[in-house]
Structures are given as C-alpha cells and as structure tokens.
Design an enzyme around this catalytic site. Structure first.
Site, PDB file in Angstrom:
ATOM      1  N   ASP A  81      88.321   6.761  -9.350  1.00 56.01           N
ATOM      2  CA  ASP A  81      87.633   6.303  -8.739  1.00 56.01           C
ATOM      3  C   ASP A  81      86.783   5.118  -9.640  1.00 56.01           C
ATOM      4  O   ASP A  81      86.906   5.296 -11.212  1.00 56.01           O
ATOM      5  CB  ASP A  81      86.567   6.869  -7.769  1.00 56.01           C
ATOM      6  CG  ASP A  81      86.223   5.930  -7.237  1.00 56.01           C
ATOM      7  OD1 ASP A  81      85.601   5.037  -6.883  1.00 56.01           O
ATOM      8  OD2 ASP A  81      84.691   6.282  -6.076  1.00 56.01           O
ATOM      9  N   GLU A 103      82.933   8.868  -1.713  1.00 59.36           N
ATOM     10  CA  GLU A 103      82.994   9.113  -2.748  1.00 59.36           C
ATOM     11  C   GLU A 103      82.539  10.130  -3.397  1.00 59.36           C
ATOM     12  O   GLU A 103      83.079  10.929  -4.350  1.00 59.36           O
ATOM     13  CB  GLU A 103      82.348   7.231  -3.333  1.00 59.36           C
ATOM     14  CG  GLU A 103      83.537   5.838  -3.352  1.00 59.36           C
ATOM     15  CD  GLU A 103      82.860   4.762  -3.853  1.00 59.36           C
ATOM     16  OE1 GLU A 103      83.974   4.135  -4.024  1.00 59.36           O
ATOM     17  OE2 GLU A 103      81.878   5.154  -4.188  1.00 59.36           O
TER      18      GLU A 103
HETATM   19  C1  5RP Z   1      82.602   1.488  -4.699  1.00 60.44           C
HETATM   20  C2  5RP Z   1      82.302   2.028  -5.456  1.00 60.44           C
HETATM   21  C3  5RP Z   1      83.175   1.054  -6.317  1.00 60.44           C
HETATM   22  O1  5RP Z   1      83.898   2.267  -7.485  1.00 60.44           O
HETATM   23  C4  5RP Z   1      82.404  -0.079  -7.505  1.00 60.44           C
HETATM   24  O2  5RP Z   1      82.012  -0.666  -6.839  1.00 60.44           O
HETATM   25  C5  5RP Z   1      83.234  -0.725  -8.135  1.00 60.44           C
HETATM   26  O3  5RP Z   1      84.281  -1.487  -8.256  1.00 60.44           O
HETATM   27  P1  5RP Z   1      85.215  -2.115  -8.435  1.00 60.44           P
HETATM   28  O4  5RP Z   1      85.811  -1.570  -9.414  1.00 60.44           O
HETATM   29  O5  5RP Z   1      85.682  -2.918  -7.472  1.00 60.44           O
HETATM   30  O6  5RP Z   1      84.615  -3.216 -10.097  1.00 60.44           O
HETATM   31  O7  5RP Z   1      81.707   2.694  -5.670  1.00 60.44           O
HETATM   32  O8  5RP Z   1      81.809   2.106  -3.313  1.00 60.44           O
END
Ligand code: 5RP
Length: 218
Positions: A81, A103
């Site tokens: 993630d 998550e």
């Molecule tokens: C979603 C998240 C994402 O991992 C976080 O917002 C990062 O997003 P991005 O990869 O678009 O910068 O926690 O809930």
C-alpha cells in the site's frame, strides 16, 4: 521527474516482493494503481488477492485479477500500500483516499507490509498532512470536539462517505511527537472507527522512490 513517475517506480519495485503462491493484500490510491498495473503485467500465480476498497477491487478486476474476501483468504503473506506520510521509523499517515479502515485491517492481517511512496512523503515528523479519522456519522460533532481538545483542528471531509458508510474528519495541526501513543489515545475516543496513524502496526519495509533510485528502509 514527475511525482507520478516516482510513484510508478516505487510501485514497480514492490513487484519483486510478490511471489507465486502468496496471499496478497492490495491497498488504495494512485501509487497502488501503478502497482496493480505492474502486478497484472507480472502475471504472478497468486493463491488469493484481497482488496482494501471498492475502487481497488474495480481496478483489480478490470486488470483481470480475481478478488476474494479476507474471510476466504485467511491470513495474508504480504500487504502492499501507499501512504500520505512516512518516517524512517516506518510510522505512517494513511487515509487520504478515505480507505484507512480496510487498509488497517489488511495491514493487521498481513505477515509483512511493504509501503510504497515517492520521496516527497518521507518526513522527520508526521502531521503536516492532516490526519484522517473515520467516524460513525452520529458521533462526528462529539469526536471533532474531542480532537480540538487535543490541539487539532478538525475539518469534516464534506460530501465524502467511506466504503463502510462512515464520515472522515481530517485533523490539522496535530503535534505527533509520539505516533504510537497518539494512535493508542485516539483509538479510545468513542465513535472513532479508525485513526489514519499506522504506528502500532506500521510498515515492515518502506520503498521510497527518488530521483536517484529506490531507497529501502526496514
Ligand atoms: C488511501 C491511502 C493512500 O495510500 C494514500 O492516500 C496515498 O495515496 P496516493 O498513492 O494516491 O498518493 O491511504 O486511503
């Protein structure tokens, strides 16, 4: 190099962590979307893939990757993630995309959590990015007052409903000197479903993409 290019590089670096036969959890966000593209191209023979959001499920299925529930998969081998902020201590702020609850469940259910970010997200201290907090709707005003009492400036993310039917409060100006203690304390406020601090169960590996390549922190 653009931020999207760095996100793509971090995502592609994470493919080396994915092995045939794994039960894999997939996060949410633009960095993860690059990971999904790379995963489809890598064509691994995975035992199971579990998704952290409706948006990710849609994207995985569009890429031809079958998604199962966490109940069907059982414990996960690997969770990949992104994050909104990360430190060298592997503590994270997540939830910019509003998927923080699922998550956090997948991170908790995984033996290993590999977090992929571009270098702009690596911080000495967490908290410049407003901390997302998922709340049940009826508790929103109460939780906002409790967060104000702790020095934050809560802002309701208007017209946003999470996949779980809840609301998000983004908390500005929190001084997060001790992420583990703050996560524990905020978890005690009734009405909060999930705090976007991932410190008690942070990442195991951080892959940071910068102009000079990938830095691995673990
Ligand atoms: C979603 C998240 C994402 O991992 C976080 O917002 C990062 O997003 P991005 O990869 O678009 O910068 O926690 O809930």
């Amino acid at each position: 190099m653009t931020s999207d290019e760095l996100k793509r590089r971090a995502a592609e670096a994470a493919i080396a962590e994915v092995r045939d036969g794994m039960r894999l959890g997939v996060g949410t966000g633009s960095t993860v979307n690059f990971f999904i593209d790379a995963l489809a191209a890598a064509d691994r023979d995975l035992e199971a893939v579990v998704s952290s959001s409706e948006a990710t499920t849609e994207r995985l299925e569009a890429a031809g990757i079958r998604v199962v529930t966490l109940a069907e998969s059982g414990a996960l081998d690997l969770y990949v993630d992104g994050a909104d902020e990360a430190t060298r201590h592997l503590h994270l702020i997540k939830g910019g995309g509003g998927a923080l609850t699922r998550e956090k469940v997948l991170a908790g259910a995984s033996r290993r959590f590999v977090c992929i970010v571009d270098e702009s997200k690596l911080k000495t201290l967490l908290g410049e990015f407003p901390l997302p907090v998922e709340v049940i709707p009826m508790a929103r005003a109460y939780v906002a007052r409790e967060l104000s009492a702790r020095g934050g400036r809560p802002e309701w993310r208007e017209r946003f409903v999470t996949d779980n039917g809840n609301h998000i409060i983004d908390v500005h100006h929190l001084q997060i000197d001790n992420p583990v203690a703050m996560e524990r304390e905020l978890n005690q406020i009734p009405g909060i479903v999930t705090v976007g601090l991932f410190a008690r169960r942070g990442a195991d590996v951080l892959l940071v993409a910068g102009a000079d390549g990938i830095t691995r922190i673990e």
